[in-house]
Design an enzyme around this catalytic site. Structure first.
Site, short mmCIF file in Angstrom:
data_model
loop_
_atom_site.label_atom_id
_atom_site.label_comp_id
_atom_site.label_asym_id
_atom_site.label_seq_id
_atom_site.Cartn_x
_atom_site.Cartn_y
_atom_site.Cartn_z
N ASP A 483 43.65 42.60 38.08
CA ASP A 483 43.76 44.01 38.46
C ASP A 483 44.32 44.88 37.35
O ASP A 483 44.25 46.11 37.42
CB ASP A 483 44.73 44.14 39.65
CG ASP A 483 44.05 43.91 40.98
OD1 ASP A 483 42.87 44.24 41.10
OD2 ASP A 483 44.73 43.41 41.89
C1 BGC Z 1 49.99 44.14 39.90
C2 BGC Z 1 48.86 43.24 40.32
C3 BGC Z 1 48.33 43.71 41.64
C4 BGC Z 1 47.96 45.19 41.56
C5 BGC Z 1 47.38 45.74 42.84
C6 BGC Z 1 49.58 45.59 39.92
O1 BGC Z 1 50.68 46.38 39.65
O2 BGC Z 1 50.44 43.77 38.61
O3 BGC Z 1 49.29 41.90 40.39
O4 BGC Z 1 47.22 42.96 42.00
O5 BGC Z 1 49.08 45.93 41.18
O6 BGC Z 1 48.30 46.12 43.75
C1 NOJ Z 2 47.39 40.27 42.84
C2 NOJ Z 2 46.22 40.77 43.62
O1 NOJ Z 2 46.46 40.66 44.99
C3 NOJ Z 2 44.96 40.01 43.28
O2 NOJ Z 2 43.87 40.57 43.94
C4 NOJ Z 2 44.76 40.00 41.80
O3 NOJ Z 2 43.61 39.24 41.54
C5 NOJ Z 2 45.95 39.46 41.06
N1 NOJ Z 2 47.12 40.20 41.44
C6 NOJ Z 2 45.80 39.52 39.55
O4 NOJ Z 2 45.87 40.82 39.07
#
Ligand code: BGC
Ligand code: NOJ
Length: 812
Positions: A483
């Site tokens: 993400d």
């Molecule tokens: C986090 C991710 C997460 C994303 C969506 C980001 O700040 O680092 O791990 O999946 O937010 O909420």
């Molecule tokens: C947490 C999110 O829930 C997931 O969808 C994502 O793939 C990972 N973070 C990596 O960014």
């Protein structure tokens, strides 16, 4: 340092010191009604949706930590104490918290009195039951005053935290006998209320928070408790609470049980009222009567335990290694149920209001859950697919209550569609139920544009085919699984979120090698499925696209020693030796090697060796390296994190199993096992003071080698780590893998292992599998005997339900 120990026989973790390095929590309920509970009874309760139907309040990230919960105060002369130590923090003579499968019991002892609390949500019940047993172990008669406490949330957990000009005027309660009802907004658009009852006469009650505590007091010093008398306050606006006051006399040796019920009721529009402005309490009273004695509670508790005995009888390993067995047989499977229920919404790191059910997250969660209750997985797949768009793209998240796509987050994450193929085929392989593919499933929840689930898989596959970039590789869109690799975001405004800000995909050359690997793997699965269904034309068409992708990866995705991660907006490489920082990433190397791309040319082995050399450290495999040390506007959120945290070079536990599985693809069982142990919670128990989070569940991240404090974990419970680790250990290391026409047994283990046994229930039959590794190999099958007969295949067939079979597999 440890703060407790495992009790495997009871499937519990026993915490013996209440001052754990972080609240260590558990989950109650696994269907509609849920609670989070810490080892000091902190936490909160909700019905289905932690944002829209929050029953009780919780204060995240507060001082002190873990503020708000279901609390009991016991006044014994001048001493006031709580069985869970908090909130009073009166030093206890003894303390023990047992977190078990959907229940928690917390016991404290002070001045000769023991208070034992048991918390659980009975099966098919919209209520948390709390059984409190007070025992007088002293030689004197004890005269105690007992106070309960819980604070109501005004339903919508988001507005509850911000819209005070309204909230302070809306709160309403009713009190009848020993039951306190919370009915805020019931008179207008809501058809639900909550209640808190006790099965004993009360001396009085309180429902107004400030009266109970005193405006400037904390949870640790309610003025009503100090005084020893309830004020019988009736809340009008402000902050409604529920507190019972009970006088308890105990002779020496005597015990008394009290059953408290925190419940939720929905009434039909015509049945909302008993009389003008008086709520209809029939359903609440029904629930209360189901648990109005300790014996009834005990019976419901036994049912819950039997339910878990059954769920955990489907995959049981006996390896002789207790750390492994307790993860596989108990805690990892339990965590998979929890991630199935909550996706990434409600934990002590997820506020329950930010995120609903993730499209990619929930699909991945299924691979660790589907064997437990395939029928619920089926329902989930249909819910998820219903939020897909006709072109195969999808909403990134949906709300569990409404099951509608979440507009605030939107879509455009180009990996999302492929996970639907994973979720669906995992379900079919477990259940053998192909009829799911014929289900008519809407797009964007609109039935007028519905198609079969199989058609949803086709558009998922084609979404990649229709969104290729200049190298014939998949365009990344808003982001792929990572993400935080926001290649089309270019955000220089601190007031916008990387996750939702406008995306400049027009003209972008940003391509993802991770999606390429995903596409090859799940594309092949799609082809296999098509062939099974006799759709040979479609299979051939899809295969051509997969072959093209494989070539594109070999041609444009190989960096010499590993697979590059992506191309950025301008078409520059990311995750290449040419880069100064972020030279190598886990994701593309995990997925392209799992897909076997370039296996003959030695690419897979080389890539995994590079991962080992450049990414592996004492605490696991870090996501990328070298960590980013400055902000790269063209990479986005990943470079916003300090080195060693989260997506910027932490051990992001979710993706470590990808490398474990990839190692098994090339047959290196020792290496897969080494990686497994590094992040396995039961192996980290001794270092709980460093690790910080629960030693019985996986976390999303462990600070990486570049961080200030390597080894410190964060974000426990709600992470894809749960299902991916269970998938890796159960299906690839131990190698017991469901398939369309049976169970494949194909272990890949350390050569030092002598063997192991697994009991696997599959489509109603029981498989007693014994693996013997006399030849001390890591992979390979030399002989297989099924029910005493030599077999020429390690695919064990589907047997008649109710029958039991023995499988003996010799490795070599
Ligand atoms: C986090 C991710 C997460 C994303 C969506 C980001 O700040 O680092 O791990 O999946 O937010 O909420
Ligand atoms: C947490 C999110 O829930 C997931 O969808 C994502 O793939 C990972 N973070 C990596 O960014």
């Amino acid at each position: 340092m440890k703060f407790g120990h495992f009790d495997d026989k009871n499937r519990e973790y026993v915490i013996t010191n209440p001052q754990t390095p972080w609240p260590w929590i558990n989950y109650l309920g696994n269907e509609d009604f849920f609670s989070l509970i810490s080892n000091t009874a902190g936490g909160y309760t909700f019905y289905k949706d932690a944002k829209f139907r929050r029953l009780t309040r919780y204060r995240y990230n507060n001082v002190p930590m873990d503020s708000g919960g279901r609390y009991f105060y016991i006044k014994d002369e001048d001493t006031i104490w709580s069985p869970g130590w908090k909130p009073c923090k009166t030093e206890l003579d003894s303390y023990e918290c047992r977190h078990g499968m959907n229940y928690t019991s917390i016991q404290g002892e002070k001045n000769g009195v023991t208070a034992k609390t048991l918390f659980f949500v009975p099966l098919q019940t919209w209520a948390e039951v709390q059984k409190l047993t007070l025992t007088n172990n002293s030689k004197e008669k004890k005269k105690l005053t007992l106070f309960s406490f819980t604070e109501w949330c005004l339903w919508n957990a988001a507005s509850d935290m911000e819209n005070f000009q309204r909230n302070f005027s809306t709160g309403e309660v009713e009190i009848e006998g020993s039951v306190i009802y919370h009915k805020t907004e019931y008179k207008e658009r809501r058809n639900h209320y909550a209640f808190y009852s006790v099965n004993a006469p009360i001396k009085g009650f309180d429902t107004d928070r400030e009266t109970f505590f005193g405006l400037y007091n904390g949870f640790d010093e309610p003025q009503v408790v100090a005084r020893g008398n309830p004020a019988n306050s009736v809340a009008h606006g402000w902050s409604p609470i529920a507190s019972h006051c009970i006088g308890v006399e105990l002779l020496p040796g005597e015990s008394k049980d009290f059953v408290f019920i925190l419940g939720y009721v929905e009434n039909d529009q015509e049945e909302k009222w008993e009389s003008k402005n008086i709520i209809n309490k029939t359903k609440a009273k029904d629930t209360i009567s189901r648990f109005d004695t300790a014996a009834k509670v005990d019976a419901a508790f036994s049912e819950l335990r039997a339910y878990w005995d059954n769920l955990l009888s489907i995959y049981i390993v006996n390896s002789g290694n207790e750390k492994l067995d307790r993860m596989v047989n108990i805690w990892n499977q339990y965590q998979c149920m929890v991630t199935f229920c909550f996706s990434r919404s409600a934990s002590f790191f997820e506020s329950g209001i930010g995120r609903g059910m993730g499209f990619r997250d929930s699909n991945q969660d299924l691979i660790g859950f589907v064997h437990q209750i395939p029928e619920r997985a089926r329902e989930r797949i249909i819910d998820i697919a219903s939020t897909q768009f006709p072109d195969g793209g999808c909403y990134h998240q949906y709300q569990p209550l409404t099951k509608r796509g979440n507009n605030d987050v939107g879509g455009g994450f180009n990996d999302d569609p492929l996970w639907l193929i994973l979720g669906t085929i995992s379900y079919i392989k477990e259940s053998g139920d192909f009829t799911i593919l014929d289900e008519i499933v809407p797009f964007d929840n609109n039935m007028s544009i519905a198609k079969t689930l199989f058609d949803h898989l086709t558009v998922s596959f084609d979404h990649v085919v229709n969104n290729l970039g200049p190298h014939g590789l998949p365009l990344i869109g808003r982001a792929d699984w990572n993400d935080c690799l926001n290649l089309n975001c270019f955000s220089n405004d601190p007031n916008e979120s990387f996750q939702t800000t406008g995306n400049k995909t027009e003209g972008s050359k940003a391509e993802s090698l991770m999606i390429a690997g995903l596409f090859v793997i799940y594309g092949k699965d799609y082809v296999e499925l098509c062939k099974k269904l006799g759709k040979t034309g479609e299979a051939a068409r899809a295969q051509i696209e997969i072959d093209k992708m494989t070539d594109a990866v070999k041609q444009h995705g190989w960096d010499g020693r590993w697979f590059i991660r992506a191309y950025d907006y301008y078409g520059h490489k990311i995750g290449s030796n040419e880069n100064e920082e972020g030279k190598i990433f886990i994701e593309s190397n995990g997925w392209c090697t799992m897909a076997g791309i370039g296996q003959e040319e030695g690419m897979c082995r080389k890539a995994l060796d590079s991962v080992n050399e450049l990414l592996s450290c004492e605490h696991g495999i870090v996501l990328n390296n070298p960590a980013f040390t400055k902000y790269y506007i063209e990479y986005g959120e990943i470079s916003s994190y300090p080195p060693g945290y989260k997506e910027n070079a932490a051990v992001f536990c979710h993706n470590n199993p990808w490398i474990m599985i990839a190692e098994t693809v090339i047959g290196r069982g020792d290496q897969a096992w080494e990686y497994y142990k590094k992040i396995c919670p039961s192996y980290l128990e001794e270092a709980s003071d460093l690790h910080k989070t629960e030693p019985y569940v996986y976390t999303q991240m462990i600070a990486g080698k570049d961080a200030f404090k390597p080894g410190e974990a964060k974000n426990s419970w709600l992470t894809g780590t749960a299902s991916w680790n269970f998938y890796a250990i159960s299906q690839f290391i131990l190698g017991i893998r469901p398939d369309y026409d049976g169970i494949k047994v194909d272990p890949c283990i350390p050569s030092t292992w002598e063997g192991f046994e697994v009991i696997r229930k599959f489509r109603g039959a029981t498989y007693n599998i014994r693996v013997i590794n006399k030849n001390h190999v890591r992979k390979g099958v030399s002989r297989i005997i099924i029910d005493g007969r030599l077999s020429d295949s390690n695919l064990i067939p589907v047997f008649e339900a109710g029958t039991t079979h023995s499988v003996l597999l010799e490795m070599g």
